[in-house]
Design an enzyme around this catalytic site. Structure first.
Site, PDB file in Angstrom:
ATOM      1  CE  LYS A 136      -3.624   2.389   2.609  1.00  0.00           C
ATOM      2  NZ  LYS A 136      -4.491   2.355   3.804  1.00  0.00           N
TER       3      LYS A 136
ATOM      4  NE  ARG B 234      -5.853   9.937   3.251  1.00  0.00           N
ATOM      5  CZ  ARG B 234      -4.617  10.128   2.816  1.00  0.00           C
ATOM      6  NH1 ARG B 234      -4.265  11.315   2.341  1.00  0.00           N
ATOM      7  NH2 ARG B 234      -3.737   9.145   2.840  1.00  0.00           N
TER       8      ARG B 234
ATOM      9  CE  LYS C 260      -3.609   8.319   6.625  1.00  0.00           C
ATOM     10  NZ  LYS C 260      -4.763   7.395   6.578  1.00  0.00           N
TER      11      LYS C 260
ATOM     12  CD  GLU D  33       5.980  -3.699   3.725  1.00  0.00           C
ATOM     13  OE1 GLU D  33       5.384  -4.567   4.383  1.00  0.00           O
ATOM     14  OE2 GLU D  33       6.345  -2.608   4.203  1.00  0.00           O
TER      15      GLU D  33
ATOM     16  CE  LYS E 258      -6.400   2.070  -0.616  1.00  0.00           C
ATOM     17  NZ  LYS E 258      -7.058   2.090   0.701  1.00  0.00           N
TER      18      LYS E 258
ATOM     19  CB  SER F 143     -11.487   7.451  -3.625  1.00  0.00           C
ATOM     20  OG  SER F 143     -10.285   7.985  -3.068  1.00  0.00           O
TER      21      SER F 143
ATOM     22  CE1 TYR G 148     -15.313   3.601  -2.589  1.00  0.00           C
ATOM     23  CE2 TYR G 148     -13.274   3.712  -3.850  1.00  0.00           C
ATOM     24  CZ  TYR G 148     -13.928   3.745  -2.633  1.00  0.00           C
ATOM     25  OH  TYR G 148     -13.216   3.912  -1.476  1.00  0.00           O
TER      26      TYR G 148
END
Length: 331
Positions: free
Chosen positions: A201, A211, A224, A240, A255, A281, A320
């Protein structure tokens, strides 16, 4: 491999001339079976609240999430992924709402499973919908605490599995959280609950509309990048993924999806694991906005973007677009 092919004996356009022929030789296929429908849930009843930054996306109350599950079943979509909207007054530094068995995620899971027991149900495991600072973990003196966060995530995962979620999907990017969640689930007799790790990610600019959708847009303090991956790195993604597989992940995720097709391909080739990708998104919003302005054919761009993710190696896509794409494919 192709050195002996010559024009005019070889004409690659022959296979492209007719629709039936193009269908016969298509190397990648897209179907509603490939989708997990991403849905934002919010406390209430009869609620279908538009998300301004994501045209066509609604925040749904638990009863409306159940209706979405019925729609998904009718369209042939096998699973839903739920994400919670949380108001500012419910957010705390310790994210205590994440451990409330009556929070909107748990209520939505019960409503969905009552309505459509055989649909797959995935939950995001992270603290950013519940913290007052918008980060995925607990914070002290500006630092996101790894081990303390993992302890909360393991308890959150057990709570969500008991509520009816079939797939636990930790998205926090804390080190060691997959192993801790697997151990916690097994200790509670939840050995059949799947873990889909957000294994690679990235600290991406494409998360902005999400968000807003979950109520965290104006809360985030700092960024982040201390725990999500650097967009510059590719080899690190394989490390990872390898760690998450070793800790017990049943499937892995990349992602975002569209800007990281190379990562999807590398992960699939390296591990031959069930590999998913999240069309996030920002990817959704860009296609929608361009289509609304008449700059692109929205349906074609939607399907092309999803096909590209599958072509890169993704076994499934969290998106979505799921119901809209399924309707187009079923037409």
């Amino acid at each position: 491999m192709f050195l002996n092919q010559r024009f005019p004996q070889t004409r690659l356009r022959r296979l492209r001339m007719d629709a039936w022929s193009r269908r016969l030789v298509a190397e990648t296929r897209l179907a509603p079976d490939d989708f997990i429908w991403a849905i934002v849930v919010k406390a209430g009843s009869g609620l279908r609240e538009p998300v301004p930054a994501m045209p066509g996306v609604m925040r749904l109350s638990p009863d409306q999430a159940a209706e979405a599950a019925r729609e998904a079943r009718a369209l042939g979509i096998p699973a839903l992924a739920l994400f919670p909207y949380t108001g500012r007054d419910e957010r705390t530094p310790d994210a205590r709402l994440a451990l409330d068995p009556d929070n909107v995620m748990c209520r939505s899971a019960r409503a969905v499973k009552d309505a459509v027991p055989d649909i797959g149900l995935m939950c995001d495991v992270a603290l950013d919908p519940y913290t007052d600072h918008g980060h995925d973990g607990l914070m002290r003196d500006g630092e996101i605490l790894n081990d303390e966060t993992v302890d909360v995530l393991a308890r959150q995962a057990v709570l969500q599995a008991r509520a009816g979620f079939d797939i636990i999907a930790p998205s926090d990017m804390m080190d060691g959280r997959v192993g801790a969640i697997r151990a916690a689930l097994d200790a509670e007799g939840l050995k059949n609950t799947q873990i889909m790790a957000y294994a690679a990610k990235y600290a991406s600019a494409f998360y902005g509309p999400y968000r807003e959708a979950i109520g965290a847009a104006s809360l985030l303090k700092g960024d982040k990048r201390t725990y999500q991956m650097d967009p510059a790195n590719s080899d690190e993604a394989l490390r990872e993924v390898a760690l998450d597989i070793a800790e017990g992940a049943d499937s892995v995720m990349v992602k975002p999806a569209g800007p990281y097709l190379d990562i999807i391909r590398r992960v699939k080739d390296a591990f031959a694991m069930p590999t998913f990708a999240f069309q996030v998104s920002g990817e959704y919003a860009m296609i929608k906005a361009a289509a609304q302005n008449g700059w692109i054919d929205g349906e074609r761009a939607m399907l092309e973007s999803l096909l590209a993710i599958r072509r890169a190696g993704a076994d499934g896509i969290i998106t979505y677009f799921a119901p809209e794409a399924a309707r187009a494919l079923n037409a």
